[in-house]
Design a protein around this motif. Structure first.
Motif, PDB file in Angstrom:
ATOM      1  N   ALA A 159     -11.385  -3.338  10.278  1.00 48.51           N
ATOM      2  CA  ALA A 159     -12.058  -3.228   9.172  1.00 48.51           C
ATOM      3  C   ALA A 159     -12.459  -4.736   8.755  1.00 48.51           C
ATOM      4  O   ALA A 159     -13.723  -4.917   8.142  1.00 48.51           O
ATOM      5  N   LEU A 160     -11.483  -5.648   9.169  1.00 46.26           N
ATOM      6  CA  LEU A 160     -12.052  -7.106   8.938  1.00 46.26           C
ATOM      7  C   LEU A 160     -11.010  -7.978   9.887  1.00 46.26           C
ATOM      8  O   LEU A 160      -9.901  -7.556  10.032  1.00 46.26           O
ATOM      9  N   THR A 161     -11.642  -9.250  10.284  1.00 44.90           N
ATOM     10  CA  THR A 161     -10.906  -9.839  11.262  1.00 44.90           C
ATOM     11  C   THR A 161     -10.409 -11.290  10.252  1.00 44.90           C
ATOM     12  O   THR A 161     -11.260 -11.917   9.668  1.00 44.90           O
ATOM     13  N   VAL A 162      -9.309 -11.331  10.225  1.00 44.44           N
ATOM     14  CA  VAL A 162      -8.455 -12.616   9.408  1.00 44.44           C
ATOM     15  C   VAL A 162      -7.668 -13.441  10.351  1.00 44.44           C
ATOM     16  O   VAL A 162      -6.690 -12.909  10.930  1.00 44.44           O
ATOM     17  N   GLY A 163      -8.189 -14.605  10.461  1.00 44.14           N
ATOM     18  CA  GLY A 163      -7.367 -15.587  11.155  1.00 44.14           C
ATOM     19  C   GLY A 163      -6.938 -15.139  12.746  1.00 44.14           C
ATOM     20  O   GLY A 163      -5.674 -15.530  13.112  1.00 44.14           O
ATOM     21  N   GLY A 164      -7.767 -14.457  13.172  1.00 46.26           N
ATOM     22  CA  GLY A 164      -7.485 -13.925  14.794  1.00 46.26           C
ATOM     23  C   GLY A 164      -7.088 -12.875  14.582  1.00 46.26           C
ATOM     24  O   GLY A 164      -6.851 -12.228  15.870  1.00 46.26           O
ATOM     25  N   GLY A 165      -6.497 -12.081  13.739  1.00 39.33           N
ATOM     26  CA  GLY A 165      -5.800 -10.865  13.605  1.00 39.33           C
ATOM     27  C   GLY A 165      -6.860  -9.812  13.130  1.00 39.33           C
ATOM     28  O   GLY A 165      -7.773 -10.233  12.341  1.00 39.33           O
ATOM     29  N   ASN A 166      -6.626  -8.673  13.261  1.00 40.39           N
ATOM     30  CA  ASN A 166      -7.366  -7.399  12.855  1.00 40.39           C
ATOM     31  C   ASN A 166      -6.712  -6.792  11.650  1.00 40.39           C
ATOM     32  O   ASN A 166      -5.550  -6.235  11.849  1.00 40.39           O
ATOM     33  N   LEU A 167      -7.284  -6.595  10.489  1.00 36.67           N
ATOM     34  CA  LEU A 167      -6.832  -5.705   9.359  1.00 36.67           C
ATOM     35  C   LEU A 167      -7.508  -4.421   9.485  1.00 36.67           C
ATOM     36  O   LEU A 167      -8.813  -4.433   9.332  1.00 36.67           O
ATOM     37  N   THR A 168      -6.502  -3.289   9.801  1.00 38.13           N
ATOM     38  CA  THR A 168      -7.108  -2.090  10.200  1.00 38.13           C
ATOM     39  C   THR A 168      -7.237  -1.144   8.890  1.00 38.13           C
ATOM     40  O   THR A 168      -6.647  -1.655   7.913  1.00 38.13           O
ATOM     41  N   TRP A 169      -8.037  -0.434   9.019  1.00 34.77           N
ATOM     42  CA  TRP A 169      -8.022   0.843   8.088  1.00 34.77           C
ATOM     43  C   TRP A 169      -6.795   1.395   7.656  1.00 34.77           C
ATOM     44  O   TRP A 169      -6.405   1.697   6.255  1.00 34.77           O
ATOM     45  N   PRO A 170      -6.036   1.943   8.759  1.00 30.13           N
ATOM     46  CA  PRO A 170      -4.674   2.483   8.256  1.00 30.13           C
ATOM     47  C   PRO A 170      -3.734   1.513   7.617  1.00 30.13           C
ATOM     48  O   PRO A 170      -3.035   1.934   6.564  1.00 30.13           O
ATOM     49  N   THR A 171      -3.961   0.109   7.923  1.00 29.13           N
ATOM     50  CA  THR A 171      -3.035  -0.863   6.919  1.00 29.13           C
ATOM     51  C   THR A 171      -3.661  -1.008   5.636  1.00 29.13           C
ATOM     52  O   THR A 171      -2.660  -0.895   4.755  1.00 29.13           O
ATOM     53  N   ILE A 172      -4.800  -0.738   5.558  1.00 30.20           N
ATOM     54  CA  ILE A 172      -5.470  -0.712   4.153  1.00 30.20           C
ATOM     55  C   ILE A 172      -4.869   0.501   3.372  1.00 30.20           C
ATOM     56  O   ILE A 172      -4.636   0.307   2.024  1.00 30.20           O
ATOM     57  N   LEU A 173      -5.078   1.609   3.906  1.00 24.13           N
ATOM     58  CA  LEU A 173      -4.643   2.698   3.190  1.00 24.13           C
ATOM     59  C   LEU A 173      -3.087   2.712   3.023  1.00 24.13           C
ATOM     60  O   LEU A 173      -2.484   3.346   2.004  1.00 24.13           O
ATOM     61  N   PHE A 174      -2.377   2.305   3.931  1.00 24.25           N
ATOM     62  CA  PHE A 174      -0.994   2.043   3.706  1.00 24.25           C
ATOM     63  C   PHE A 174      -0.676   1.211   2.529  1.00 24.25           C
ATOM     64  O   PHE A 174       0.190   1.542   1.588  1.00 24.25           O
ATOM     65  N   VAL A 175      -1.290   0.117   2.348  1.00 25.68           N
ATOM     66  CA  VAL A 175      -0.979  -0.926   1.275  1.00 25.68           C
ATOM     67  C   VAL A 175      -1.629  -0.352  -0.064  1.00 25.68           C
ATOM     68  O   VAL A 175      -0.796  -0.134  -1.053  1.00 25.68           O
ATOM     69  N   LEU A 176      -2.696   0.440  -0.069  1.00 31.32           N
ATOM     70  CA  LEU A 176      -3.343   1.042  -1.120  1.00 31.32           C
ATOM     71  C   LEU A 176      -2.113   2.027  -1.758  1.00 31.32           C
ATOM     72  O   LEU A 176      -1.908   1.997  -2.909  1.00 31.32           O
ATOM     73  N   THR A 177      -1.827   2.979  -0.634  1.00 29.50           N
ATOM     74  CA  THR A 177      -0.678   3.877  -1.284  1.00 29.50           C
ATOM     75  C   THR A 177       0.602   3.339  -1.729  1.00 29.50           C
ATOM     76  O   THR A 177       0.982   3.813  -2.526  1.00 29.50           O
ATOM     77  N   ALA A 178       0.998   2.342  -1.192  1.00 31.97           N
ATOM     78  CA  ALA A 178       2.257   1.660  -1.632  1.00 31.97           C
ATOM     79  C   ALA A 178       1.918   1.428  -3.153  1.00 31.97           C
ATOM     80  O   ALA A 178       2.753   1.540  -3.844  1.00 31.97           O
ATOM     81  N   ILE A 179       0.799   0.456  -3.449  1.00 37.74           N
ATOM     82  CA  ILE A 179       0.413   0.074  -4.472  1.00 37.74           C
ATOM     83  C   ILE A 179       0.450   1.050  -5.730  1.00 37.74           C
ATOM     84  O   ILE A 179       1.059   1.085  -6.970  1.00 37.74           O
TER      85      ILE A 179
END
Length: 321
Positions: free
Chosen positions: A157-177
Motif C-alpha cells: 500500500a505504501l513504501t516506508v524506509g525501504g519497507g512495504n506497508l501492506t494492506w493486511p497490516t493496515i487492516l490488522f492495525v485498524l481492527t486493533a484500534i
C-alpha cells in the motif's frame, strides 16, 4: 504511577520489556535486523494471526476459549479461493460469504455455551472438527487465487524506509484500534470484563451475560474468518489445512500479552505485544539460519509457561487482597 505498576498491568509490562529486550538482542546479533523493512514484516507476516488473536482476546476475557479459530481460518481461506477461482463468484461477495459463515458458526457455539452452560473447550473443539471437515470437503488441495482485488490487496500500500506497508497490516492495525476502543469505551466491552471477573455477579448487576457471550463468540468466529481471508490474500491461495495450529499460536500471543486465562484482565495492546514477541522470535531464528525452526516452538512454549506462572501469582495476590 501506581496504576502503571498495578498487579493487573504487570503482565503487559513484562511482555513489553521482553519484546524490547529480544528486539535489541536481535539487533546486536544480526545486521539489518533493526530496520524499517524488518519491523514492517513483523506485522505483514502475522496480520492474519493478529486478527485471530484479537477475537480470541475477547473470548478469553470472559473466561472462555475458542479452539475453532484456526480451522475456521483454513476453512474460509479455501472457501474464498474455490468461490472465486472455480465458481466465478466476485471476490467481495466470496469474502462476505466467508465472513457470514464464520459469524454464524461462532454465534452457534456461543448460543450452546451461554444457553446450556456447556464447556467452551468442548463446544469449540467440536467447532474445530466441523470447520476442518467442511474445509477438506470443499477441497483437499491448495487452490490458487487469481483475482484483481486479491492482487491489489497483496501488493504494497505504501513504501516506508525501504519497507512495504501492506494492506493486511493496515487492516490488522485498524481492527486493533476499533476493538481496543470497543473494549474500553462501550457497555459491551465493560460487560466482557465483568463476565470474566464473575459471571454470576455480572448477571445480578443486570448485565446481559447470555447475549454478550453469544456476541463475543460470534465476533471470534468473524475474526477467525477474517484471518482466513487475510491468509488467502497473503498466500494468494486457499488451503484447507493452512490454519492448523493457528489457534494455539493465537492463544499463546494472547496469554503472553497479559490476558488472564481465568478472564477479567487483558487488553488488545497486550495481544499486539504478544504477536510482536512471537514475530521477533520467529524472525531471529530465520536470520540465524543454522537453528531449526522448531526452536521457535521451544522458546514460545517456555515464555508461555513463564506467563502462566505469572498469572497464577497475580490471581493468588488478588485473592489475598
Amino acid at each position: 504511577m501506581k496504576k502503571l505498576f498495578s498487579p493487573e498491568k504487570r503482565p503487559i509490562l513484562v511482555t513489553g520489556i521482553i519484546c524490547i529486550a529480544l528486539y535489541l538482542v536481535g539487533g546486536q546479533m544480526f545486521d539489518r535486523f533493526m530496520t524499517v523493512r524488518v519491523f514492517l514484516n513483523f506485522f505483514a507476516d502475522n496480520a492474519f494471526l493478529g486478527v485471530i488473536a484479537i477475537g480470541l482476546t475477547l473470548v478469553i476475557l470472559t473466561g472462555g476459549i475458542d479452539l475453532s479459530v484456526g480451522s475456521m481460518a483454513g476453512c474460509t481461506s479455501i472457501m474464498s479461493a474455490v468461490l472465486v477461482s472455480k465458481a466465478g463468484v466476485p471476490s467481495p461477495a466470496a469474502f462476505a460469504i466467508a465472513l457470514a459463515f464464520g459469524t454464524i458458526i461462532g454465534a452457534g457455539q456461543g448460543f450452546l455455551i451461554a444457553r446450556y452452560q456447556l464447556a467452551p473447550f468442548l463446544v469449540t473443539l467440536g467447532g474445530l472438527f466441523l470447520c476442518r471437515g467442511i474445509a477438506l470437503l470443499i477441497s483437499r488441495s491448495q487452490v490458487s487465487i487469481s483475482d484483481p482485488l486479491v492482487q491489489f490487496l497483496s501488493s504494497p500500500a505504501l513504501t516506508v524506509g525501504g519497507g512495504n506497508l501492506t494492506w493486511p497490516t493496515i487492516l490488522f492495525v485498524l481492527t486493533a484500534i476499533v476493538m481496543a476502543i470497543l473494549l474500553r469505551q462501550t457497555r459491551f466491552g465493560r460487560t466482557l470484563f465483568a463476565i470474566g471477573g464473575n459471571a454470576n455477579s455480572a448477571h445480578l448487576m443486570g448485565l446481559s451475560v447470555e447475549k454478550s457471550l453469544v456476541k463475543v463468540y460470534a465476533l471470534s468466529g468473524f475474526f477467525g474468518a477474517f484471518g482466513g481471508i487475510l491468509f488467502a490474500i497473503y498466500t494468494a491461495s486457499g488451503n484447507a489445512i493452512g490454519g492448523t495450529g493457528l489457534e494455539l499460536d493465537a492463544i499463546a500471543a494472547v496469554v503472553i500479552g497479559g490476558t488472564l486465562l481465568t478472564g477479567g484482565v487483558g487488553s488488545i495492546l497486550g495481544t499486539i505485544l504478544g504477536i510482536l514477541t512471537l514475530a521477533v522470535i520467529q524472525t531471529g531464528i530465520t536470520f540465524h539460519g543454522d537453528i531449526s525452526s522448531w526452536w521457535n516452538k521451544i522458546v514460545v512454549g517456555s515464555l508461555l509457561l513463564i506467563f502462566v506462572l505469572l498469572q497464577r501469582a497475580l490471581v493468588g495476590q488478588q485473592k489475598r487482597s
